[in-house]
Write a protein that holds these residues in place. Structure first.
Motif, short mmCIF file in Angstrom:
data_model
loop_
_atom_site.label_atom_id
_atom_site.label_comp_id
_atom_site.label_asym_id
_atom_site.label_seq_id
_atom_site.Cartn_x
_atom_site.Cartn_y
_atom_site.Cartn_z
N UNK A 22 3.22 6.48 0.72
CA UNK A 22 3.75 5.71 -0.41
C UNK A 22 2.82 5.66 -1.61
N UNK A 23 1.52 5.44 -1.37
CA UNK A 23 0.59 5.37 -2.50
C UNK A 23 0.47 6.71 -3.20
N UNK A 24 0.37 7.79 -2.41
CA UNK A 24 0.29 9.12 -3.01
C UNK A 24 1.57 9.51 -3.71
N UNK A 25 2.69 9.11 -3.15
CA UNK A 25 4.01 9.36 -3.75
C UNK A 25 4.09 8.72 -5.13
N UNK A 26 3.71 7.44 -5.21
CA UNK A 26 3.76 6.72 -6.49
C UNK A 26 2.78 7.31 -7.50
N UNK A 27 1.58 7.64 -7.04
CA UNK A 27 0.56 8.18 -7.95
C UNK A 27 1.00 9.52 -8.53
N UNK A 28 1.62 10.35 -7.70
CA UNK A 28 2.08 11.65 -8.18
C UNK A 28 3.19 11.50 -9.21
N UNK A 29 4.07 10.53 -9.00
CA UNK A 29 5.11 10.29 -9.99
C UNK A 29 4.54 9.71 -11.28
N UNK A 30 3.50 8.89 -11.16
CA UNK A 30 2.84 8.39 -12.38
C UNK A 30 2.31 9.55 -13.20
N UNK A 31 1.67 10.50 -12.54
CA UNK A 31 1.13 11.65 -13.26
C UNK A 31 2.26 12.50 -13.84
N UNK A 32 3.34 12.67 -13.07
CA UNK A 32 4.48 13.43 -13.58
C UNK A 32 5.07 12.77 -14.81
N UNK A 33 5.15 11.44 -14.79
CA UNK A 33 5.68 10.73 -15.96
C UNK A 33 4.77 10.88 -17.18
N UNK A 34 3.48 10.88 -16.96
CA UNK A 34 2.54 11.12 -18.06
C UNK A 34 2.77 12.51 -18.66
N UNK A 35 2.91 13.50 -17.79
CA UNK A 35 3.11 14.87 -18.27
C UNK A 35 4.44 15.02 -19.01
N UNK A 36 5.47 14.37 -18.50
CA UNK A 36 6.78 14.45 -19.15
C UNK A 36 6.70 13.93 -20.57
N UNK A 54 14.81 -8.73 -9.35
CA UNK A 54 14.39 -7.34 -9.11
C UNK A 54 13.35 -7.30 -8.00
N UNK A 55 13.27 -6.18 -7.35
CA UNK A 55 12.33 -6.04 -6.25
C UNK A 55 10.95 -5.67 -6.77
N UNK A 56 9.97 -5.87 -5.91
CA UNK A 56 8.62 -5.45 -6.24
C UNK A 56 8.49 -3.96 -5.97
N UNK A 57 7.44 -3.37 -6.55
CA UNK A 57 7.23 -1.95 -6.34
C UNK A 57 6.99 -1.62 -4.87
N UNK A 58 6.49 -2.58 -4.12
CA UNK A 58 6.20 -2.32 -2.72
C UNK A 58 7.42 -2.24 -1.84
N UNK A 59 8.59 -2.65 -2.37
CA UNK A 59 9.79 -2.69 -1.52
C UNK A 59 10.15 -1.33 -0.98
N UNK A 60 10.13 -0.32 -1.85
CA UNK A 60 10.48 1.02 -1.40
C UNK A 60 9.38 1.61 -0.55
N UNK A 61 8.14 1.23 -0.86
CA UNK A 61 7.01 1.86 -0.21
C UNK A 61 6.94 1.54 1.28
N UNK A 62 7.57 0.47 1.73
CA UNK A 62 7.52 0.12 3.15
C UNK A 62 8.37 1.10 3.95
N UNK A 63 7.73 1.98 4.69
CA UNK A 63 8.45 3.01 5.44
C UNK A 63 8.80 2.52 6.85
N UNK A 64 8.18 1.46 7.30
CA UNK A 64 8.50 0.91 8.60
C UNK A 64 9.03 -0.50 8.39
#
Length: 555
Positions: free
Chosen positions: A499-513, A1-11
């Protein structure tokens, strides 16, 4: 499996990979010419027939499996992982706002019909999808609708605002894609099989867009049924519907390392026991999704049972439309506490499965262990039901028949176990069995006539939006009325390019869900197996079920 950083690399820069591919191609060709290992025919037992061979008009695994061998995408997934690596593009980059993507294309690549791959060919594909006319054709572009959301002119049920804006061929090896808005799906979604690049020449010659509908049936053009033309390691030879066989042959002009096999045949065998028997008899070389109960027998027979890394979620869906008690979150929490998920994983699922505490696998950026959890607690469930005044509920629990899904290998067994759990806390269960393609999906996903149901998802790419956005990103009949705040949480997360803000926002969304909304109960995550004979080498199981047969050989 890939690391969490794999998707975060935009360049991503990967020119070296292109040079390496050229050198490997030369080596592989000379080895084969010199009589090295390889060649022969590999026969794979497919569970169903493909709808057609044009990737943009497909959304199911049995259609994608042969398409993946014939086509390439701009970006692809490293075999055996969810990590991104170069495909037809050697590198790509985006502007900081994520609205402009620049792809540097491989040189010297040709389609199976001899047409050269260049930036104009790439743009012709993106423009084709965006400009597609006809409600019938648009209705078949499921992945395009999910990712790009709308067309130049929406027809039929299409109604979204287009994400795509334009594509420009800056020069022969540079394609620039402009979007109206950023989406967290990118760049990973550029690797989806649906977004494979087709030959513009072949599409024009064989009227690729001519999809028609009669009732529930669709008719596809010659391009999709007889002349699929990509750049992949295998080329289409024939589809014999009488014999239920699809035959592909090696593409000796492939830009990468050519396939070791001479022929790749997909033999359609709908019955799993028949597939197992043909494997034992040696008339096929492998098949997908063997029953977990058969793993031991298959291994004892000498076959290789290759288990994928987990990248799927099974959930127990809750429809709040029909039964008022289900609108009380205490009742939904009671249902969550009532289900013995540990027991389900131990007794009903294959090795490698695990309990899911949220709707995103642990390897995806946006997952967080800090969510409200619902351990098996029957007494707590009873207490919550009493507090909500819902001790005497009867719930219609729908489950599918005539289907095996990666996250749901035996739906009837899983239903029976969960129904028993619910009955034990005082909920009366009315079982409703429906064939998967003969009522279940319509009843659950369109009519919303159920109270409880089982569904799930095997991820297509490594982004949290591909899970929670797919499940809960908009109003769906399978869940009934939902809190608009949940939609807003997910839309906010998806729209953040950083990428960091994207992941953090999804973390909060998952908590709320999990704490505030709880529209369903996550049950488990699992990785299904694929089985091949002992003399097969080089098949790499993919968590995305994205297996490529270019590396396969037989000894």
């Amino acid at each position: 499996m890939s690391s969490n950083g794999a998707l975060a690399r935009r360049w991503v820069g990967a020119v070296t990979a292109g040079l390496l591919a050229v050198s490997m191609t030369a080596c592989a060709t000379s080895e084969r010419d010199a009589g090295g290992e390889g060649g022969g025919t590999f026969v794979f037992g497919a569970a169903g027939a493909p709808k057609n061979f044009d990737p943009i008009f497909n959304d199911d695994g049995e259609s994608f499996r042969p398409a993946r061998q014939m086509y390439d995408t701009l970006i692809t997934y490293k075999q055996g992982t969810t990590e991104l690596e170069p495909g037809l593009a050697t590198s790509w980059e985006s502007t900081p706002d994520g609205k402009t993507w620049t792809f540097t294309l491989r040189e010297g690549v040709t389609f199976h019909d001899g047409t050269a791959l260049d930036a104009e060919a790439v743009c012709a594909n993106f423009d084709r999808w965006f400009q597609m006319k006809g409600a019938a054709a648009q209705s078949q572009m499921i992945y395009y609708g999910d990712v790009f959301e709308g067309f130049q002119t929406n027809e039929g049920d299409a109604s979204g605002e287009p994400v795509y804006k334009s594509c420009t061929a800056q020069d022969p090896t540079t394609a620039v894609l402009s979007l109206n808005q950023f989406k967290g799906a990118f760049p990973a979604a550029f690797g989806l099989t649906s977004f494979s690049i087709s030959s513009p020449t072949a599409m024009q010659q064989y009227d690729a867009n001519a999809v028609t509908q009669s009732g529930d049936s669709f008719t596809y053009p010659a391009y999709a049924t007889e002349h699929p033309t990509g750049t992949g390691p295998f080329k289409f030879e024939s589809y014999d519907k009488a014999a239920n066989t699809i035959t592909l042959v090696r593409n000796d002009q492939y830009w990468g390392e050519p396939a070791k096999l001479d022929r790749l045949i997909f033999k359609v065998i709908p019955d799993e026991n028949a597939r197992k028997q043909e494997l034992a008899a040696g008339t096929i070389d492998g098949y997908d999704y063997p029953s977990p109960a058969d793993y031991g027998t298959l291994k004892d027979q000498g076959h290789q049972v290759l288990i994928r890394d987990p990248f799927s979620i099974l959930y127990l869906g809750i429809n709040t439309k029909n039964t008022p008690e289900l609108r009380d979150i205490r009742v939904r929490q009671a249902i969550a506490h009532a289900v013995d998920r540990d027991s389900l994983v131990r007794t009903k699922m294959p090795e490698g499965s695990a309990v899911a505490d949220e709707f995103v696998p642990p390897t995806v950026a946006g997952y967080t262990p800090d969510v409200q959890k619902y351990p098996y607690a029957p007494e707590k469930a009873k207490q919550l039901l009493a507090e909500a005044g819902a001790q005497n509920m009867t719930l219609d629990f729908y489950y599918p028949t005539e289907i095996t899904r990666p996250y749901m290998p035996n739906p009837a067994d899983l239903f029976s176990a969960m129904a028993a759990n619910l009955e034990a806390v005082g909920i009366t269960v009315n079982p409703v069995a429906r064939p998967w393609n003969g009522g279940y999906k319509d009843d659950v996903q369109k009519a919303g006539s159920h109270d409880l149901h089982m569904l799930g998802w095997t991820g297509d790419y490594n982004d949290a939006g591909n899970f929670v956005g797919t499940f809960f990103g908009r109003e769906k009949a399978e869940f009934g009325p939902q809190d608009p705040a949940m939609f807003a949480d997910l839309a906010k997360a998806d729209a953040i390019p950083d990428p960091a803000g994207h992941a953090a926002a999804y973390e909060q969304a998952n908590k709320n869900i999990m704490s505030t909304y709880l529209p369903a109960v996550p049950i488990l995550t699992t990785g299904p197996a694929i089985v091949v004979r002992e003399n097969v080498q080089g098949l790499i199981p993919s968590p995305l079920t994205d297996e490529r047969f270019v590396t396969v050989s037989k000894n």
